[in-house]
Design a protein around this motif. Structure first.
Motif, PDB file in Angstrom:
ATOM      1  N   GLU A 201       2.181  -8.851   9.239  1.00 20.87           N
ATOM      2  CA  GLU A 201       2.088  -7.476   8.749  1.00 20.87           C
ATOM      3  C   GLU A 201       1.995  -6.466   9.898  1.00 20.87           C
ATOM      4  O   GLU A 201       2.441  -5.323   9.754  1.00 20.87           O
ATOM      5  CB  GLU A 201       0.874  -7.316   7.832  1.00 20.87           C
ATOM      6  CG  GLU A 201       1.072  -7.890   6.440  1.00 20.87           C
ATOM      7  CD  GLU A 201      -0.086  -7.613   5.509  1.00 20.87           C
ATOM      8  OE1 GLU A 201       0.028  -7.911   4.311  1.00 20.87           O
ATOM      9  OE2 GLU A 201      -1.133  -7.090   5.979  1.00 20.87           O
ATOM     10  N   HIS A 202       1.440  -6.846  11.023  1.00 23.68           N
ATOM     11  CA  HIS A 202       1.348  -5.933  12.165  1.00 23.68           C
ATOM     12  C   HIS A 202       2.735  -5.539  12.670  1.00 23.68           C
ATOM     13  O   HIS A 202       2.904  -4.459  13.264  1.00 23.68           O
ATOM     14  CB  HIS A 202       0.536  -6.568  13.294  1.00 23.68           C
ATOM     15  CG  HIS A 202      -0.937  -6.609  13.015  1.00 23.68           C
ATOM     16  ND1 HIS A 202      -1.790  -5.588  13.367  1.00 23.68           N
ATOM     17  CD2 HIS A 202      -1.704  -7.540  12.390  1.00 23.68           C
ATOM     18  CE1 HIS A 202      -3.025  -5.885  12.988  1.00 23.68           C
ATOM     19  NE2 HIS A 202      -3.002  -7.067  12.386  1.00 23.68           N
TER      20      HIS A 202
ATOM     21  N   LEU B 222       5.568  -5.707  10.441  1.00 26.64           N
ATOM     22  CA  LEU B 222       6.327  -5.176   9.300  1.00 26.64           C
ATOM     23  C   LEU B 222       5.802  -3.840   8.793  1.00 26.64           C
ATOM     24  O   LEU B 222       6.581  -3.026   8.280  1.00 26.64           O
ATOM     25  CB  LEU B 222       6.309  -6.186   8.147  1.00 26.64           C
ATOM     26  CG  LEU B 222       6.974  -7.541   8.407  1.00 26.64           C
ATOM     27  CD1 LEU B 222       6.768  -8.461   7.213  1.00 26.64           C
ATOM     28  CD2 LEU B 222       8.460  -7.361   8.686  1.00 26.64           C
ATOM     29  N   ILE B 223       4.510  -3.621   8.897  1.00 23.33           N
ATOM     30  CA  ILE B 223       3.896  -2.414   8.334  1.00 23.33           C
ATOM     31  C   ILE B 223       3.649  -1.400   9.438  1.00 23.33           C
ATOM     32  O   ILE B 223       3.076  -1.718  10.486  1.00 23.33           O
ATOM     33  CB  ILE B 223       2.574  -2.774   7.617  1.00 23.33           C
ATOM     34  CG1 ILE B 223       2.874  -3.706   6.434  1.00 23.33           C
ATOM     35  CG2 ILE B 223       1.858  -1.517   7.130  1.00 23.33           C
ATOM     36  CD1 ILE B 223       1.641  -4.206   5.704  1.00 23.33           C
ATOM     37  N   GLY B 224       4.085  -0.172   9.179  1.00 22.54           N
ATOM     38  CA  GLY B 224       3.972   0.890  10.168  1.00 22.54           C
ATOM     39  C   GLY B 224       2.575   1.495  10.215  1.00 22.54           C
ATOM     40  O   GLY B 224       1.655   1.049   9.510  1.00 22.54           O
TER      41      GLY B 224
ATOM     42  N   GLY C 116       0.851   2.546   6.740  1.00 26.81           N
ATOM     43  CA  GLY C 116       0.634   1.573   5.687  1.00 26.81           C
ATOM     44  C   GLY C 116      -0.737   0.918   5.814  1.00 26.81           C
ATOM     45  O   GLY C 116      -1.406   1.023   6.844  1.00 26.81           O
TER      46      GLY C 116
ATOM     47  N   ARG D 103       9.121  -0.664   1.336  1.00 22.23           N
ATOM     48  CA  ARG D 103       9.791  -1.423   2.392  1.00 22.23           C
ATOM     49  C   ARG D 103      10.517  -0.500   3.352  1.00 22.23           C
ATOM     50  O   ARG D 103      10.439  -0.662   4.577  1.00 22.23           O
ATOM     51  CB  ARG D 103      10.767  -2.434   1.795  1.00 22.23           C
ATOM     52  CG  ARG D 103      11.520  -3.245   2.842  1.00 22.23           C
ATOM     53  CD  ARG D 103      12.403  -4.300   2.227  1.00 22.23           C
ATOM     54  NE  ARG D 103      11.607  -5.304   1.517  1.00 22.23           N
ATOM     55  CZ  ARG D 103      12.126  -6.406   0.969  1.00 22.23           C
ATOM     56  NH1 ARG D 103      13.434  -6.627   1.037  1.00 22.23           N
ATOM     57  NH2 ARG D 103      11.353  -7.274   0.332  1.00 22.23           N
TER      58      ARG D 103
ATOM     59  N   ARG E 260       8.090   1.237   5.612  1.00 25.45           N
ATOM     60  CA  ARG E 260       7.200   0.322   6.333  1.00 25.45           C
ATOM     61  C   ARG E 260       5.744   0.457   5.864  1.00 25.45           C
ATOM     62  O   ARG E 260       4.814   0.520   6.656  1.00 25.45           O
ATOM     63  CB  ARG E 260       7.314   0.516   7.849  1.00 25.45           C
ATOM     64  CG  ARG E 260       8.689   0.226   8.421  1.00 25.45           C
ATOM     65  CD  ARG E 260       8.682   0.369   9.931  1.00 25.45           C
ATOM     66  NE  ARG E 260       7.777  -0.621  10.537  1.00 25.45           N
ATOM     67  CZ  ARG E 260       7.234  -0.471  11.741  1.00 25.45           C
ATOM     68  NH1 ARG E 260       7.471   0.630  12.455  1.00 25.45           N
ATOM     69  NH2 ARG E 260       6.436  -1.411  12.234  1.00 25.45           N
TER      70      ARG E 260
ATOM     71  N   ASN F 287       2.840  -1.169   2.850  1.00 29.20           N
ATOM     72  CA  ASN F 287       2.490  -2.499   2.360  1.00 29.20           C
ATOM     73  C   ASN F 287       3.103  -2.700   0.978  1.00 29.20           C
ATOM     74  O   ASN F 287       2.636  -2.128  -0.011  1.00 29.20           O
ATOM     75  CB  ASN F 287       0.971  -2.668   2.304  1.00 29.20           C
ATOM     76  CG  ASN F 287       0.553  -4.113   2.084  1.00 29.20           C
ATOM     77  OD1 ASN F 287       1.104  -4.807   1.238  1.00 29.20           O
ATOM     78  ND2 ASN F 287      -0.412  -4.562   2.875  1.00 29.20           N
ATOM     79  N   GLU F 288       4.154  -3.506   0.916  1.00 27.17           N
ATOM     80  CA  GLU F 288       4.852  -3.725  -0.348  1.00 27.17           C
ATOM     81  C   GLU F 288       3.955  -4.374  -1.392  1.00 27.17           C
ATOM     82  O   GLU F 288       4.047  -4.064  -2.593  1.00 27.17           O
ATOM     83  CB  GLU F 288       6.084  -4.604  -0.127  1.00 27.17           C
ATOM     84  CG  GLU F 288       7.182  -3.963   0.704  1.00 27.17           C
ATOM     85  CD  GLU F 288       8.353  -4.913   0.904  1.00 27.17           C
ATOM     86  OE1 GLU F 288       8.901  -5.409  -0.109  1.00 27.17           O
ATOM     87  OE2 GLU F 288       8.714  -5.179   2.063  1.00 27.17           O
TER      88      GLU F 288
ATOM     89  N   GLU G 245       0.785   4.052  -0.170  1.00 31.21           N
ATOM     90  CA  GLU G 245       1.289   3.156  -1.214  1.00 31.21           C
ATOM     91  C   GLU G 245       0.984   3.727  -2.602  1.00 31.21           C
ATOM     92  O   GLU G 245       1.825   3.662  -3.509  1.00 31.21           O
ATOM     93  CB  GLU G 245       0.661   1.771  -1.058  1.00 31.21           C
ATOM     94  CG  GLU G 245       1.138   0.989   0.157  1.00 31.21           C
ATOM     95  CD  GLU G 245       0.409   1.343   1.453  1.00 31.21           C
ATOM     96  OE1 GLU G 245       0.696   0.717   2.484  1.00 31.21           O
ATOM     97  OE2 GLU G 245      -0.462   2.247   1.426  1.00 31.21           O
TER      98      GLU G 245
END
Length: 334
Positions: free
Chosen positions: A12-13, A15-17, A20, A92, A95, A97-98, A174
């Motif tokens: 996640e570090h 993938l998530i900006g 997020g 997504r 960026r 948290n989906e 989110e």
């Protein structure tokens, strides 16, 4: 032995900006519990919601049109799934948290009444404490599910559910994503259903909407989502001025021409009568409530327990109970 949850949290570090919510940074659950070795916390929330009874009941709850003839009209469940897919797409692309966006979207309407917003208005009038579906959605996940134990969701999921209609100053990105996608979803699919029902023709959709957003449901949704993604930056989710103004115009058009359409709403006058008689019956006879509602009677009173029970009913079950209680059955003397 590897721990899939820890591996995902590390991923996640990447993938998530910066705007997020990282799963490992969650503010936790109402009641502390051990972490899962496989799933990050928000993924567990997704699973708990989708396996809940309240989620399954959404398939038999009205979205907008009461008792439509046909299999292709949206229900509260299909609306929820459409919101979820839009929210994951936006999360997504930005960026975020989906999993958190999905959990909020899946849970946002769990507290909706039978008969859609007509049922919500009726219960708000009947129950002296007032009724709002977003408050009831939080009550469902905190208290009513699992025979009164609740789902024990993460703080971020719970607050996203509670504030999905009006928002709050400390919303996560989110949660804001879900709130916008909820509105994007319902004005578009409700227009699609209105055309299918014959309340409108495609030519009666205002030219401003057709030229700016497109002629088809998929084109209109694509316009809003692409614009939202392209114009959101520095943690602020927003559309371009032109598309935002068209979005507000679209929203107003739906209220003036669809949501208050006398043909679509012709049966709604009956809703208050059905729910008020059910409410009167269960407040007068709390012993008729299911056993898991009796602690609510003792703790919060008959009205609260009756409201919780009735709001959880599907459209069909509410009419079934009404018929069972107030409509005489045929009989004969032998």
């Amino acid at each position: 032995m590897s721990c899939p949850r820890l591996e995902r949290e590390q991923l996640e570090h990447l993938l998530i900006g910066p705007y997020g919510v990282l799963s490992e940074a969650s503010r936790g659950r109402l009641h502390p519990e051990a972490e899962c070795d496989i799933r990050p916390c928000f993924q567990r929330d997704i699973d708990r919601i989708t396996h809940s009874k309240a989620f399954r009941r959404l398939k038999h709850k009205t979205q907008v049109f009461l008792q439509p003839e046909g299999d292709h009209y949206r229900t509260r469940l299909t609306h929820t799934l459409e919101v979820t897919r839009l929210a994951r797409t936006v999360a997504r692309a930005l960026r975020l948290n989906e999993d958190l966006a999905e959990a909020i979207a899946l849970g946002h309407d769990l507290g909706h009444t039978p008969f859609g917003h007509a049922g919500e208005r009726a219960l708000n009038k009947i129950y002296e404490g007032g009724f709002k579906h977003y408050e009831q959605s939080l009550r469902v996940v905190d208290l009513l599910e699992r025979d009164g134990r609740g789902l024990n969701l993460c703080y971020e999921t719970r607050m996203g559910i509670l504030n999905h209609t009006h928002g709050a100053p400390d919303d996560t990105r989110e949660a804001t994503t879900v709130r916008l996608c909820d509105r994007i979803a319902y004005i578009n699919h409700d227009l699609d259903d209105a055309i299918r029902a014959g309340l409108l023709t495609a030519d009666q959709v205002p030219e401003r909407i057709r030229l700016t957003c497109g002629e088809r449901n998929s084109e209109r949704i694509n316009t809003f989502l692409r614009d939202l993604i392209a114009n959101s930056q520095e943690g602020e989710l927003k559309m371009s001025p032109e598309i935002w103004e068209t979005f507000l115009f679209f929203h107003s058009f739906m209220y003036s021409d669809v949501y208050t359409n006398p043909i679509a709403k012709s049966e709604e006058s009956k809703v208050e009568g059905i729910l008020s008689r059910l409410y009167d019956h269960y407040t007068a006879h709390p012993e008729a409530l299911p056993a898991d509602f009796l602690p609510i009677v003792e703790r919060e009173g008959r009205g609260r327990a009756a409201c919780d029970y009735i709001s959880g009913m599907t459209d069909g079950y509410a009419m079934e109970k009404y018929g069972e209680l107030f409509i005489p059955f045929a009989w004969s003397v032998k």
